[in-house]
Design a protein around this motif. Sequence first.
Motif, PDB file in Angstrom:
ATOM      1  N   ASN A  81     122.733  32.381  56.861  1.00 31.46           N
ATOM      2  CA  ASN A  81     123.930  32.874  57.517  1.00 31.46           C
ATOM      3  C   ASN A  81     123.634  33.883  58.620  1.00 31.46           C
ATOM      4  O   ASN A  81     124.540  34.336  59.324  1.00 31.46           O
ATOM      5  CB  ASN A  81     124.897  33.483  56.490  1.00 31.46           C
ATOM      6  CG  ASN A  81     124.225  34.569  55.668  1.00 31.46           C
ATOM      7  OD1 ASN A  81     123.050  34.875  55.863  1.00 31.46           O
ATOM      8  ND2 ASN A  81     124.974  35.127  54.721  1.00 31.46           N
ATOM      9  N   ASN A  82     122.356  34.251  58.764  1.00 33.93           N
ATOM     10  CA  ASN A  82     121.957  35.131  59.872  1.00 33.93           C
ATOM     11  C   ASN A  82     121.266  34.351  60.989  1.00 33.93           C
ATOM     12  O   ASN A  82     120.634  34.934  61.864  1.00 33.93           O
ATOM     13  CB  ASN A  82     121.015  36.219  59.342  1.00 33.93           C
ATOM     14  CG  ASN A  82     121.732  37.176  58.404  1.00 33.93           C
ATOM     15  OD1 ASN A  82     122.864  37.587  58.667  1.00 33.93           O
ATOM     16  ND2 ASN A  82     121.064  37.506  57.284  1.00 33.93           N
ATOM     17  N   ASP A  83     121.382  33.034  60.950  1.00 33.68           N
ATOM     18  CA  ASP A  83     120.797  32.158  61.951  1.00 33.68           C
ATOM     19  C   ASP A  83     119.271  32.255  61.961  1.00 33.68           C
ATOM     20  O   ASP A  83     118.644  32.193  63.016  1.00 33.68           O
ATOM     21  CB  ASP A  83     121.358  32.468  63.350  1.00 33.68           C
ATOM     22  CG  ASP A  83     121.018  31.382  64.351  1.00 33.68           C
ATOM     23  OD1 ASP A  83     120.685  30.248  63.921  1.00 33.68           O
ATOM     24  OD2 ASP A  83     121.081  31.633  65.576  1.00 33.68           O
ATOM     25  N   PHE A 103     128.313  29.147  66.543  1.00 38.46           N
ATOM     26  CA  PHE A 103     128.025  29.801  65.266  1.00 38.46           C
ATOM     27  C   PHE A 103     129.322  30.185  64.565  1.00 38.46           C
ATOM     28  O   PHE A 103     129.449  30.039  63.328  1.00 38.46           O
ATOM     29  CB  PHE A 103     127.151  31.034  65.499  1.00 38.46           C
ATOM     30  CG  PHE A 103     126.597  31.608  64.233  1.00 38.46           C
ATOM     31  CD1 PHE A 103     125.504  31.039  63.597  1.00 38.46           C
ATOM     32  CD2 PHE A 103     127.188  32.726  63.634  1.00 38.46           C
ATOM     33  CE1 PHE A 103     124.998  31.567  62.406  1.00 38.46           C
ATOM     34  CE2 PHE A 103     126.693  33.250  62.444  1.00 38.46           C
ATOM     35  CZ  PHE A 103     125.595  32.669  61.828  1.00 38.46           C
ATOM     36  N   LYS A 104     130.329  30.651  65.339  1.00 39.84           N
ATOM     37  CA  LYS A 104     131.621  31.009  64.738  1.00 39.84           C
ATOM     38  C   LYS A 104     132.309  29.765  64.171  1.00 39.84           C
ATOM     39  O   LYS A 104     132.969  29.818  63.137  1.00 39.84           O
ATOM     40  CB  LYS A 104     132.507  31.672  65.777  1.00 39.84           C
ATOM     41  CG  LYS A 104     132.062  33.084  66.128  1.00 39.84           C
ATOM     42  CD  LYS A 104     132.980  33.709  67.176  1.00 39.84           C
ATOM     43  CE  LYS A 104     132.522  35.136  67.532  1.00 39.84           C
ATOM     44  NZ  LYS A 104     133.407  35.736  68.549  1.00 39.84           N
ATOM     45  N   ILE A 112     129.224  20.929  64.158  1.00 39.54           N
ATOM     46  CA  ILE A 112     128.948  20.895  65.585  1.00 39.54           C
ATOM     47  C   ILE A 112     128.446  19.492  65.941  1.00 39.54           C
ATOM     48  O   ILE A 112     127.453  19.016  65.363  1.00 39.54           O
ATOM     49  CB  ILE A 112     127.898  21.957  65.986  1.00 39.54           C
ATOM     50  CG1 ILE A 112     128.349  23.348  65.537  1.00 39.54           C
ATOM     51  CG2 ILE A 112     127.682  21.936  67.492  1.00 39.54           C
ATOM     52  CD1 ILE A 112     129.659  23.799  66.102  1.00 39.54           C
ATOM     53  N   SER A 113     129.153  18.869  66.855  1.00 42.56           N
ATOM     54  CA  SER A 113     128.793  17.507  67.252  1.00 42.56           C
ATOM     55  C   SER A 113     127.447  17.490  67.942  1.00 42.56           C
ATOM     56  O   SER A 113     126.832  18.536  68.209  1.00 42.56           O
ATOM     57  CB  SER A 113     129.873  16.935  68.184  1.00 42.56           C
ATOM     58  OG  SER A 113     131.118  16.889  67.518  1.00 42.56           O
ATOM     59  N   ASN A 141     132.307  30.366  47.589  1.00 40.56           N
ATOM     60  CA  ASN A 141     132.665  29.565  48.765  1.00 40.56           C
ATOM     61  C   ASN A 141     132.528  30.367  50.056  1.00 40.56           C
ATOM     62  O   ASN A 141     133.365  30.325  50.941  1.00 40.56           O
ATOM     63  CB  ASN A 141     134.103  29.023  48.629  1.00 40.56           C
ATOM     64  CG  ASN A 141     134.340  27.861  49.593  1.00 40.56           C
ATOM     65  OD1 ASN A 141     133.421  27.113  49.934  1.00 40.56           O
ATOM     66  ND2 ASN A 141     135.592  27.709  50.017  1.00 40.56           N
ATOM     67  N   THR A 142     131.456  31.190  50.103  1.00 39.67           N
ATOM     68  CA  THR A 142     131.190  31.945  51.316  1.00 39.67           C
ATOM     69  C   THR A 142     130.129  31.239  52.154  1.00 39.67           C
ATOM     70  O   THR A 142     129.301  30.482  51.632  1.00 39.67           O
ATOM     71  CB  THR A 142     130.693  33.367  50.972  1.00 39.67           C
ATOM     72  OG1 THR A 142     129.515  33.256  50.171  1.00 39.67           O
ATOM     73  CG2 THR A 142     131.758  34.154  50.240  1.00 39.67           C
ATOM     74  N   PHE A 143     130.165  31.481  53.459  1.00 40.42           N
ATOM     75  CA  PHE A 143     129.239  30.839  54.392  1.00 40.42           C
ATOM     76  C   PHE A 143     127.830  31.304  54.088  1.00 40.42           C
ATOM     77  O   PHE A 143     127.542  32.501  54.112  1.00 40.42           O
ATOM     78  CB  PHE A 143     129.631  31.193  55.832  1.00 40.42           C
ATOM     79  CG  PHE A 143     128.696  30.653  56.860  1.00 40.42           C
ATOM     80  CD1 PHE A 143     128.576  29.298  57.083  1.00 40.42           C
ATOM     81  CD2 PHE A 143     127.894  31.521  57.611  1.00 40.42           C
ATOM     82  CE1 PHE A 143     127.707  28.811  58.043  1.00 40.42           C
ATOM     83  CE2 PHE A 143     127.031  31.043  58.577  1.00 40.42           C
ATOM     84  CZ  PHE A 143     126.934  29.669  58.799  1.00 40.42           C
ATOM     85  N   SER A 144     126.964  30.300  53.843  1.00 41.27           N
ATOM     86  CA  SER A 144     125.586  30.637  53.488  1.00 41.27           C
ATOM     87  C   SER A 144     124.589  30.234  54.560  1.00 41.27           C
ATOM     88  O   SER A 144     123.433  30.654  54.529  1.00 41.27           O
ATOM     89  CB  SER A 144     125.203  29.964  52.164  1.00 41.27           C
ATOM     90  OG  SER A 144     126.059  30.395  51.112  1.00 41.27           O
TER      91      SER A 144
END
Length: 473
Positions: A81-83, A103-104, A112-113, A141-144
Amino acid sequence: MMKFKYFYQQMLAFFMVIMTMLIIMGFSFLQFSKNTTYNNTEEQLYGYAAALVSGDLQKSQLDNGQLILKNQEVTLTVFDNNDLMIYPETVKNYASGISKEDFKKLEKGQRISLKIRQTDFYGNDRQLAIVYLPFFTQDSNTFSGFVAVSSPISGIEATLTALRNNLFAAFLFSSLGAVILSLLFAKYQVNRINRLRSATHTVAEGNFDIHLKNNNKDEFDDLAGDFNLMAESLKASQKEIEHQENRRRQFMADVAHEMRTPLTTINGLLEGLEYDMIPSNQKKRSIELMHNETRRLIRLVNENLDYEKIRSNQIFLHKQHFNAKETLEMVVEQLSLKAESAKNVLKIDCPSDVEIYADYDRFVQIIVNLTQNAIQFTQEGEIKLIGRMEDGRSMIKVEDTGIGIDTKEVQNIWERYYKADVSRKNTVYGESGLGLAIVQQLVNLHGATISVDSILGKGTIFTLIFPFENKRK
């Protein structure tokens, strides 16, 4: 200016149309194929990413998946989640390099296509097609993080290059087919034109017995139909010209014959008088003969002048009301001697109250011509002039008991120069063959009608119907 044959014009036109269609269809197909290839690649990569996410991104699963997809040159990469790259494991922390906006979108659970990159995640120059799919923890269910599945562009381009090569080969074969089709179409159209051209030359040579096939399919068939009508019209005109030319020749021969006889008589009598070869007691008779022959020539000339004046609308009618019986009596008196010479009897059957509305002089001319015609073809018979009023119209009949007219000749008697019987050439009346033609023209000028009923060997009846105009009060 250089001549460019219609065949080549048509061939070029057809070829350009076909080639334009092929080019448009080719470009459209290429674009469609390109879009389809990229869409298929995108869906395929999404499928791999979705399979990984559904398997909780276990390392063993990732390793197995990477091993399987290695042959397809597909690379699996996982970022937190920190790229930051967490698979495959590296000493250096690598970032995905995606934009903040993308990223958002991932944080919101949006995928993302397909993206095209010029370098991989390690900074190496390599064109890649990449899709990004976010994943979330099962409990909160948080963004990981997200999964990036990439495939080299070279594989997609290889597919498109093969497709373009096949399409180019098909284009070459289609071009050859276009040439052949253009040749056939052009030849078909030019053959139709050459058919018209050949028919035109045939007509130009004077042969009008030609008929083009008309299928009523297009403008060429319409043109063929118009050509057929033209040929038929020209054929009819040619027949009429030949018919009139024969009549003209006959007329000239008849006129020459009729003029030669009185001129010879006059010349002989003048020579006799000049050389005093005619006895004194015969000189008066000779002068009378010359007068008769001169009047005969004048009558011949006047008939032709009358006919031409009528045809060129130089005759002006002065219509008036006059008594029919009195006029018929005057005609009988005028022609009585001629009737007696043929041992004919002239009779009148007309009530005294019958009136005619017509040009008096022209009406007399009509009746005189018809009566003279009856006298000419009647010997020791009866000629009756009949007058009646019927349905507000004046009816005049000239009825004889002469030789009659053959049914085949009835329609021709109104024609200029026509003579139904060879014997007319040697009679003193109707020498020109214009009498009945003049009658018909004068009748038409009056707005009247004329008809004929005849039985061969029994006689003929000419019937005139004149419209009647009431006298002004």
